[in-house]
Write a protein that holds these residues in place. Structure first.
Motif, PDB file in Angstrom:
ATOM      1  N   SER A  90       0.840  -1.204   0.000  1.00 40.09           N
ATOM      2  CA  SER A  90       0.000   0.000   0.000  1.00 40.09           C
ATOM      3  C   SER A  90       0.869   1.246   0.000  1.00 40.09           C
ATOM      4  N   ILE A  91       0.354   2.313  -0.619  1.00 38.80           N
ATOM      5  CA  ILE A  91       0.981   3.633  -0.522  1.00 38.80           C
ATOM      6  C   ILE A  91      -0.142   4.657  -0.475  1.00 38.80           C
ATOM      7  N   ALA A  92       0.023   5.664   0.344  1.00 44.08           N
ATOM      8  CA  ALA A  92      -1.013   6.700   0.423  1.00 44.08           C
ATOM      9  C   ALA A  92      -0.411   8.014   0.900  1.00 44.08           C
ATOM     10  N   VAL A  93      -0.966   9.098   0.373  1.00 40.12           N
ATOM     11  CA  VAL A  93      -0.621  10.451   0.815  1.00 40.12           C
ATOM     12  C   VAL A  93      -1.948  11.134   1.140  1.00 40.12           C
ATOM     13  N   VAL A  94      -2.007  11.902   2.228  1.00 40.66           N
ATOM     14  CA  VAL A  94      -3.282  12.558   2.578  1.00 40.66           C
ATOM     15  C   VAL A  94      -3.660  13.524   1.455  1.00 40.66           C
ATOM     16  N   ARG A  98      -1.215  15.958  -1.673  1.00 38.07           N
ATOM     17  CA  ARG A  98      -0.871  15.256  -2.919  1.00 38.07           C
ATOM     18  C   ARG A  98      -0.319  16.231  -3.941  1.00 38.07           C
ATOM     19  N   GLY A  99       0.480  15.741  -4.825  1.00 40.83           N
ATOM     20  CA  GLY A  99       1.018  16.578  -5.902  1.00 40.83           C
ATOM     21  C   GLY A  99       2.242  17.370  -5.494  1.00 40.83           C
ATOM     22  N   SER A 100       2.764  17.126  -4.285  1.00 41.00           N
ATOM     23  CA  SER A 100       3.957  17.874  -3.883  1.00 41.00           C
ATOM     24  C   SER A 100       5.191  16.983  -3.794  1.00 41.00           C
ATOM     25  N   GLY A 101       5.090  15.788  -4.340  1.00 42.33           N
ATOM     26  CA  GLY A 101       6.278  14.931  -4.428  1.00 42.33           C
ATOM     27  C   GLY A 101       6.386  13.880  -3.342  1.00 42.33           C
ATOM     28  N   ALA A 102       5.433  13.849  -2.397  1.00 46.09           N
ATOM     29  CA  ALA A 102       5.554  12.872  -1.304  1.00 46.09           C
ATOM     30  C   ALA A 102       5.434  11.435  -1.831  1.00 46.09           C
ATOM     31  N   GLY A 103       4.476  11.223  -2.745  1.00 45.94           N
ATOM     32  CA  GLY A 103       4.304   9.875  -3.314  1.00 45.94           C
ATOM     33  C   GLY A 103       5.576   9.407  -4.005  1.00 45.94           C
ATOM     34  N   THR A 104       6.160  10.295  -4.805  1.00 49.56           N
ATOM     35  CA  THR A 104       7.398   9.954  -5.528  1.00 49.56           C
ATOM     36  C   THR A 104       8.525   9.640  -4.544  1.00 49.56           C
ATOM     37  N   ALA A 105       8.630  10.470  -3.485  1.00 49.85           N
ATOM     38  CA  ALA A 105       9.708  10.267  -2.504  1.00 49.85           C
ATOM     39  C   ALA A 105       9.503   8.962  -1.737  1.00 49.85           C
ATOM     40  N   ASP A 129      -9.127   1.906 -12.013  1.00 48.50           N
ATOM     41  CA  ASP A 129      -9.658   3.278 -12.167  1.00 48.50           C
ATOM     42  C   ASP A 129      -8.818   4.312 -11.399  1.00 48.50           C
ATOM     43  N   ASN A 130      -7.658   3.915 -10.897  1.00 47.97           N
ATOM     44  CA  ASN A 130      -6.822   4.858 -10.141  1.00 47.97           C
ATOM     45  C   ASN A 130      -5.793   5.493 -11.076  1.00 47.97           C
ATOM     46  N   ALA A 131      -6.256   6.488 -11.847  1.00 49.80           N
ATOM     47  CA  ALA A 131      -5.398   7.073 -12.881  1.00 49.80           C
ATOM     48  C   ALA A 131      -4.138   7.682 -12.272  1.00 49.80           C
ATOM     49  N   ILE A 134      -1.648   4.953 -11.247  1.00 48.71           N
ATOM     50  CA  ILE A 134      -1.077   4.340 -12.448  1.00 48.71           C
ATOM     51  C   ILE A 134      -0.048   5.270 -13.088  1.00 48.71           C
ATOM     52  N   ARG A 135      -0.387   6.586 -13.125  1.00 54.92           N
ATOM     53  CA  ARG A 135       0.557   7.551 -13.711  1.00 54.92           C
ATOM     54  C   ARG A 135       1.863   7.578 -12.918  1.00 54.92           C
ATOM     55  N   LEU A 136       1.710   7.577 -11.596  1.00 55.90           N
ATOM     56  CA  LEU A 136       2.913   7.603 -10.744  1.00 55.90           C
ATOM     57  C   LEU A 136       3.796   6.391 -11.038  1.00 55.90           C
TER      58      LEU A 136
HETATM   59  C1  LIG Z   1      -0.976   7.754  -5.541  1.00 56.17           C
HETATM   60  C2  LIG Z   1      -0.497   8.767  -4.503  1.00 56.17           C
HETATM   61  C3  LIG Z   1       0.208   7.989  -3.375  1.00 56.17           C
HETATM   62  C4  LIG Z   1       0.512   9.712  -5.138  1.00 56.17           C
HETATM   63  O1  LIG Z   1       1.018  10.583  -4.157  1.00 56.17           O
HETATM   64  P1  LIG Z   1       1.461  12.099  -4.474  1.00 56.17           P
HETATM   65  O2  LIG Z   1       2.101  12.622  -3.243  1.00 56.17           O
HETATM   66  O3  LIG Z   1       0.328  12.846  -5.040  1.00 56.17           O
HETATM   67  O4  LIG Z   1       2.571  11.855  -5.589  1.00 56.17           O
HETATM   68  P2  LIG Z   1       3.561  12.933  -6.207  1.00 56.17           P
HETATM   69  O5  LIG Z   1       3.265  14.287  -5.706  1.00 56.17           O
HETATM   70  O6  LIG Z   1       4.924  12.432  -5.999  1.00 56.17           O
HETATM   71  O7  LIG Z   1       3.225  12.833  -7.722  1.00 56.17           O
HETATM   72  C5  LIG Z   1       1.939  13.107  -8.190  1.00 56.17           C
HETATM   73  C6  LIG Z   1       1.981  14.182  -9.257  1.00 56.17           C
HETATM   74  O8  LIG Z   1       2.309  15.415  -8.683  1.00 56.17           O
HETATM   75  C7  LIG Z   1       3.386  16.010  -9.416  1.00 56.17           C
HETATM   76  N1  LIG Z   1       4.234  16.753  -8.500  1.00 56.17           N
HETATM   77  C8  LIG Z   1       5.160  16.249  -7.689  1.00 56.17           C
HETATM   78  N2  LIG Z   1       5.724  17.248  -6.996  1.00 56.17           N
HETATM   79  C9  LIG Z   1       5.142  18.383  -7.396  1.00 56.17           C
HETATM   80  C10 LIG Z   1       5.272  19.774  -7.040  1.00 56.17           C
HETATM   81  N3  LIG Z   1       6.164  20.174  -6.131  1.00 56.17           N
HETATM   82  N4  LIG Z   1       4.487  20.647  -7.626  1.00 56.17           N
HETATM   83  C11 LIG Z   1       3.608  20.255  -8.558  1.00 56.17           C
HETATM   84  N5  LIG Z   1       3.421  18.994  -8.930  1.00 56.17           N
HETATM   85  C12 LIG Z   1       4.174  18.069  -8.352  1.00 56.17           C
HETATM   86  C13 LIG Z   1       4.111  14.871  -9.980  1.00 56.17           C
HETATM   87  O9  LIG Z   1       4.834  15.243 -11.136  1.00 56.17           O
HETATM   88  C14 LIG Z   1       2.995  13.945 -10.312  1.00 56.17           C
HETATM   89  O10 LIG Z   1       2.445  14.325 -11.557  1.00 56.17           O
HETATM   90  P3  LIG Z   1       1.516  13.356 -12.396  1.00 56.17           P
HETATM   91  O11 LIG Z   1       0.161  14.004 -12.232  1.00 56.17           O
HETATM   92  O12 LIG Z   1       2.025  13.440 -13.786  1.00 56.17           O
HETATM   93  O13 LIG Z   1       1.577  12.004 -11.810  1.00 56.17           O
HETATM   94  C15 LIG Z   1      -1.650   9.617  -3.935  1.00 56.17           C
HETATM   95  O14 LIG Z   1      -2.341  10.183  -5.005  1.00 56.17           O
HETATM   96  C16 LIG Z   1      -2.628   8.863  -3.064  1.00 56.17           C
HETATM   97  O15 LIG Z   1      -2.437   8.720  -1.857  1.00 56.17           O
HETATM   98  N6  LIG Z   1      -3.725   8.385  -3.642  1.00 56.17           N
HETATM   99  C17 LIG Z   1      -4.773   7.677  -2.883  1.00 56.17           C
HETATM  100  C18 LIG Z   1      -4.263   6.340  -2.426  1.00 56.17           C
HETATM  101  C19 LIG Z   1      -3.845   5.501  -3.593  1.00 56.17           C
HETATM  102  O16 LIG Z   1      -4.468   5.533  -4.629  1.00 56.17           O
HETATM  103  N7  LIG Z   1      -2.789   4.720  -3.398  1.00 56.17           N
HETATM  104  C20 LIG Z   1      -2.265   3.833  -4.403  1.00 56.17           C
HETATM  105  C21 LIG Z   1      -2.959   2.536  -4.271  1.00 56.17           C
HETATM  106  S1  LIG Z   1      -2.257   1.370  -5.374  1.00 56.17           S
END
Ligand SMILES: CC(C)(COP(=O)(O)OP(=O)(O)OC[C@H]1O[C@@H](n2cnc3c(N)ncnc32)[C@H](O)[C@@H]1OP(=O)(O)O)[C@@H](O)C(=O)NCCC(=O)NCCS
Length: 381
Positions: A90-94, A98-105, A129-131, A134-136
Motif C-alpha cells: 500500500s501507498i497513500a498520501v493525505v 498530494r502533488g507535492s512529491g511525497a508519493g514519488t519520494a 480506475d486509479n489514474a 497508475i501515472r505515478l
Molecule cells: C498515488 C499517490 C500515493 C501519489 O502521491 P502524491 O504525493 O500525489 O505523488 P507525487 O506528488 O509524488 O506525484 C503526483 C503528481 O504530482 C506532481 N508533482 C510532484 N511534486 C510536485 C510539485 N512540487 N508541484 C507540482 N506537482 C508536483 C508529480 O509530477 C505527479 O504528476 P503526475 O500528475 O504526472 O503524476 C496519492 O495520489 C494517493 O495517496 N492516492 C490515494 C491512495 C492511492 O491511490 N494509493 C495507491 C494505491 S495502489
C-alpha cells in the motif's frame, strides 16, 4: 530518535525541506491510521494490522512527515522469505498534500529499502480506475504485467505492475548483446567478452551464428541446441582470447534429458572432440566448480566469467542457460543475461547488468539433478 531520515524538498518549492521520509516506528500507528482513513474508502488496513506490521521483520513501512512531526503519507512493503521479490502492499498520501512529491519520494525510499534487503523485483497492484496511481508507477518505470478481475472489496479490477530494482548499480563498460535465437546464449556471452577485450571486434547476428557453430555440441533436432563449456572456451580461444574451463566433473554433459540414442551419441562424440580441442589449444581445465569467491577474484583481475545457470529461477524454465558475469559490488554479481523474456515484456534494461545477490547466484549457478556446475573464465591474451 536515532532513526535515519532523508530530507526531501518539493520540486519547485522555494524553501526546502518540506517533509522527511523515514522508517515508521511503533509510535506512528495513530498517524498511519489517520492517513488510511483520509486516503481510502474501502480495503483499509486496520489499526491492529499496522501495529503488527510496524514491528514485523517481513514488512517495512516508510513514512513522510512534516517538520512538526505530522505524518502525511506512508508506503508499506511486504517481503516473502526466500524470494527476490518485494511487494508494495500500500501507498497513500493525505489528499491535501498530494502533488507535492511525497508519493514519488515514498516510492524512491521503498525501492531503496527493498534493494537494501536484496529484493530485485518490486511488484504492486493498483485499481484499474486509479489514474493517479497508475501515472505515478508508469512514470517511475513500472511495467504492467497483468490484471486481476474482481480484486477489491467493491469488485473493482486490479492492474499488476513490476519494476526490476537497480539500487546504485554501477555501470559497466561491457557492451550488452541480446541473443537472436533460442540456443545462442553461450556464444552471445563469448561475443560480449570479445567485444570488450578486442577493440576491433564488431558484435552482430552473423558473428553470433559463427560462434555458435564453433561451440555447439548438438545438431539440429528438438531439445537442447546449446553449447558445452569446452566448446565455448575453444571458440573464445579461436577468436583470440585466453580461456580456462571449470566444470564439476569429467565426461559428457547435459545428457540427462536427451532420450534419443542417436542424439546422445552425436552429443557425446562432439563433446569428446571439444575436450580434445581444449587440450590442443592448451586451455586449462579444472574439474571443480568455480564458486562466487573465485568468480569475484577473476573479476578483480579484469576477467569476465561465463557461468551456467538453471533458467528455472529466472524464467521458470528448466533449461540450461549461460550468462556473462561482468561486475561485483561486494554483495551482488552483475550479469549480462543475453536472454530477454519478451513474453514478460522485458527490455534490455531488465537483462543487462542485472544484480544478483551472492547467495542467489550460488543457488542459480547449477543445472539438472547432478547438479552440473560449469564456468569459462575469459581474459585478453
Ligand atoms: C498515488 C499517490 C500515493 C501519489 O502521491 P502524491 O504525493 O500525489 O505523488 P507525487 O506528488 O509524488 O506525484 C503526483 C503528481 O504530482 C506532481 N508533482 C510532484 N511534486 C510536485 C510539485 N512540487 N508541484 C507540482 N506537482 C508536483 C508529480 O509530477 C505527479 O504528476 P503526475 O500528475 O504526472 O503524476 C496519492 O495520489 C494517493 O495517496 N492516492 C490515494 C491512495 C492511492 O491511490 N494509493 C495507491 C494505491 S495502489
Amino acid at each position: 530518535m536515532g532513526v535515519p531520515s532523508r530530507l526531501v524538498s518539493a520540486v519547485d518549492a522555494p524553501s526546502p525541506p518540506v517533509f522527511t521520509v523515514r522508517p515508521a516506528l511503533a509510535a506512528d500507528v495513530d498517524g498511519l491510521v489517520a492517513i488510511e482513513a483520509a486516503a481510502f474508502e474501502t480495503d483499509r488496513i486496520a489499526r491492529r494490522s499496522f501495529r503488527k506490521l510496524v514491528e514485523a521483520p517481513t514488512a517495512a513501512i516508510t513514512v513522510a512527515a512534516l517538520p512538526g512531526g505530522r505524518l502525511i503519507g506512508y508506503a508499506l512493503l511486504l517481503f516473502r522469505a526466500g524470494t527476490g521479490m518485494a511487494r508494495l502492499y500500500s501507498i497513500a498520501v493525505v489528499p491535501e498534500q498530494r502533488g507535492s512529491g511525497a508519493g514519488t519520494a515514498l516510492m524512491a525510499e521503498a525501492e531503496r529499502v527493498a534493494y537494501a534487503r536484496d529484493r530485485l523485483l518490486l511488484r504492486l497492484e493498483v485499481r484499474e480506475d486509479n489514474a493517479r496511481g497508475i501515472r505515478l508507477y508508469e512514470r517511475l518505470g513500472y511495467r504492467r504485467i497483468g490484471r486481476y478481475l474482481d480484486y477489491y472489496e467493491d469488485h473493482a479490477n486490479a492492474l499488476r505492475y513490476e519494476k526490476r530494482l537497480r539500487g546504485d548499480a554501477q555501470t559497466t563498460a561491457v557492451r550488452y548483446y541480446e541473443q537472436t535465437t533460442d540456443f545462442t546464449c553461450g556464444p552471445c556471452c563469448v561475443m560480449m567478452a570479445l567485444g570488450h577485450f578486442r577493440k576491433d571486434y564488431a558484435l552482430g547476428p552473423v558473428e553470433e551464428i559463427k560462434l555458435w557453430r564453433q561451440a555447439t555440441t548438438v545438431f539440429m533436432m528438438a531439445g537442447l541446441g546449446g553449447c558445452d563449456p569446452h566448446g565455448l572456451a575453444v571458440s573464445a580461444a579461436r577468436n583470440g582470447l585466453s580461456a580456462s574451463v571449470h566444470v564439476s566433473r569429467e565426461g559428457s554433459l547435459f545428457l540427462e534429458s536427451v532420450r534419443d540414442p542417436e542424439k546422445r551419441r552425436v552429443m557425446e562424440l562432439a563433446q569428446e572432440d571439444f575436450r580434445r580441442q581444449t587440450i590442443a589449444f592448451e586451455i586449462p581445465i579444472a574439474y571443480r566448480p568455480l564458486d562466487v569467491a573465485a568468480i569475484r577474484a577473476g573479476l578483480a583481475e579484469g576477467a569476465l566469467v561465463i557461468v551456467l545457470i538453471s533458467a528455472y529461477r529466472m524464467f521458470g524454465k528448466k533449461v540450461p542457460h549461460w550468462v556473462l558475469v561482468v561486475g561485483d559490488d561486494g554483495r551482488h554479481l552483475f550479469v549480462h543475461d543475453p536472454w530477454v523474456e519478451d513474453r514478460e515484456h522485458e527490455t534490455h534494461a531488465d537483462a543487462a547488468n542485472l544484480p544478483i545477490p551472492y547467495a542467489d547466484f550460488e543457488r542459480m549457478a547449477r543445472w539438472g539433478r547432478e547438479p552440473l556446475r560449469a564456468a569459462v573464465v575469459l581474459r585478453p591474451r
